[in-house]
Design a protein around this motif. Structure first.
Motif, short mmCIF file in Angstrom:
data_model
loop_
_atom_site.label_atom_id
_atom_site.label_comp_id
_atom_site.label_asym_id
_atom_site.label_seq_id
_atom_site.Cartn_x
_atom_site.Cartn_y
_atom_site.Cartn_z
N LYS A 1 0.85 -1.20 0.00
CA LYS A 1 0.00 0.00 0.00
C LYS A 1 0.88 1.24 0.00
O LYS A 1 2.09 1.17 0.29
CB LYS A 1 -0.92 0.00 1.22
CG LYS A 1 -0.19 -0.04 2.54
CD LYS A 1 -1.19 -0.16 3.69
CE LYS A 1 -0.46 -0.19 5.03
NZ LYS A 1 -1.36 -0.47 6.14
N ALA A 2 0.27 2.36 -0.32
CA ALA A 2 1.00 3.63 -0.42
C ALA A 2 1.74 3.90 0.89
O ALA A 2 1.20 3.71 1.97
CB ALA A 2 0.04 4.76 -0.72
N ASP B 1 -5.20 3.70 -6.14
CA ASP B 1 -5.63 4.65 -5.10
C ASP B 1 -4.95 4.32 -3.76
O ASP B 1 -5.57 4.42 -2.69
CB ASP B 1 -7.15 4.65 -4.94
CG ASP B 1 -7.87 5.14 -6.19
OD1 ASP B 1 -7.26 5.96 -6.92
OD2 ASP B 1 -8.99 4.69 -6.47
N GLY B 2 -3.72 3.91 -3.86
CA GLY B 2 -2.92 3.68 -2.66
C GLY B 2 -3.19 2.36 -1.96
O GLY B 2 -2.60 2.07 -0.92
N LYS B 3 -4.09 1.54 -2.55
CA LYS B 3 -4.45 0.27 -1.90
C LYS B 3 -4.22 -0.91 -2.85
O LYS B 3 -4.27 -0.75 -4.06
CB LYS B 3 -5.92 0.32 -1.47
CG LYS B 3 -6.21 1.33 -0.37
CD LYS B 3 -7.70 1.37 -0.08
CE LYS B 3 -8.06 2.49 0.89
NZ LYS B 3 -7.61 2.26 2.25
N GLU C 1 2.10 4.26 -7.01
CA GLU C 1 0.78 4.10 -7.60
C GLU C 1 0.88 3.49 -9.00
O GLU C 1 1.74 3.90 -9.80
CB GLU C 1 0.11 5.49 -7.65
CG GLU C 1 -1.29 5.53 -8.23
CD GLU C 1 -2.34 4.88 -7.34
OE1 GLU C 1 -2.08 4.62 -6.14
OE2 GLU C 1 -3.44 4.62 -7.85
#
Ligand code: MG
Ligand code: MG
Length: 271
Positions: free
Chosen positions: A138-139, A239-241, A194
């Protein structure tokens, strides 16, 4: 160099990944005592081509077949052959497909008939470690965060984490940067960006982490001949996930296994 993908490219990778997911789902009910890994390989090759894709592994680094078939003590890269599977075996099947110039690549360890409880446990924990690792993709996190999570969880169960073989970035080539080890230190390694797509793939041994290679130049097996498990998903950072591009649902549908593991994974990611 990490190559981030556009949304369109991620959808193309998903398309290839889903062909692999469906291939594994098609194979699942065929995995029974008496069937040979070469028979399963032929079924897979035909299925992949019928879906407008090419087998991703066939000819890659001169690999001779469409599937890597690694029973019992074999970790990965086993070559399909004419030896029938038998009751109580496990078989790790790794499959690749290429369509529209992009690869899908994932793996599942299947049970053949009734398997010893301690082997079942190895499969269960290895699969759980896969999702635990993916949640760290993740981000803000780095490669070491995923590896640490997988290593911690599986070593706490007394298992050995293979060091020499690792997950990887995925895209127009099968193996892109970054390498994604199943061990590591928190906060270390390359930072996630991303749009990147990776294959996360714990290879976990019941006993020692050490491995050996057969003279065929491919087959990797455990140094102590105890069983090894391998589960792999393809994941995009959106989206960072982490977003799963592959699914085991076709396997579960074929085997009439009721599980919500992927829903539970998403619930944890999006909570
Ligand atoms: Mg693979
Ligand atoms: Mg892989």
């Amino acid at each position: 160099m990490i190559i981030p993908k556009s949304r369109e490219e991620i959808e193309l990778i998903r398309e290839s990944a889903l062909i692999v997911s469906k291939t594994l789902g098609m194979l699942a009910p065929e995995i029974k005592p008496g069937v040979t890994t070469l028979e399963l390989d032929k079924l897979a090759e035909e299925f992949i081509r019928d879906h407008g894709a090419e087998p991703g592994f066939l000819g890659l680094y001169d690999f001779p077949n469409s599937l890597c078939m690694s029973p019992n003590a074999q970790v990965v890269h086993g070559i399909p052959n004419n030896t029938p599977l038998k009751e109580g075996d496990i078989i790790s099947i790794d499959c690749g497909a290429k369509k529209n110039g992009f690869y899908g690549d994932h793996a599942y360890t299947f049970e053949v008939g009734e398997v010893d409880p301690e082997v079942k446990k190895l499969l269960e924990v290895t699969k759980e470690s896969l999702y635990i690792g993916i949640r760290e993709f993740k981000a803000g996190n780095r490669v070491g965060d995923v590896g640490y999570a997988i290593q911690k969880y599986t070593e706490d169960h007394g298992y050995g984490v293979v060091r020499e073989l690792v997950g990887h970035g995925l895209g127009r080539t099968m193996h892109e940067d970054p390498e994604m080890p199943n061990y590591g230190r928190r906060g270390r390694g390359k930072k996630f960006v991303e749009g990147m797509v990776v294959a996360i793939e714990p290879m976990i041994n019941m006993g020692t982490k050490r491995i050996k290679q057969l003279p065929d130049g491919w087959t990797i097996l455990t140094a102590d001949n105890k069983p090894s498990a391998h589960f792999e998903h393809n994941v995009a950072l959106v989206d960072g996930k982490p977003e799963l591009l592959s699914t085991f649902k076709y396997i579960y549908e074929s085997l009439k296994i009721k599980t919500k593991e992927e829903d539970e994974f998403r619930a944890k990611v999006y909570d």
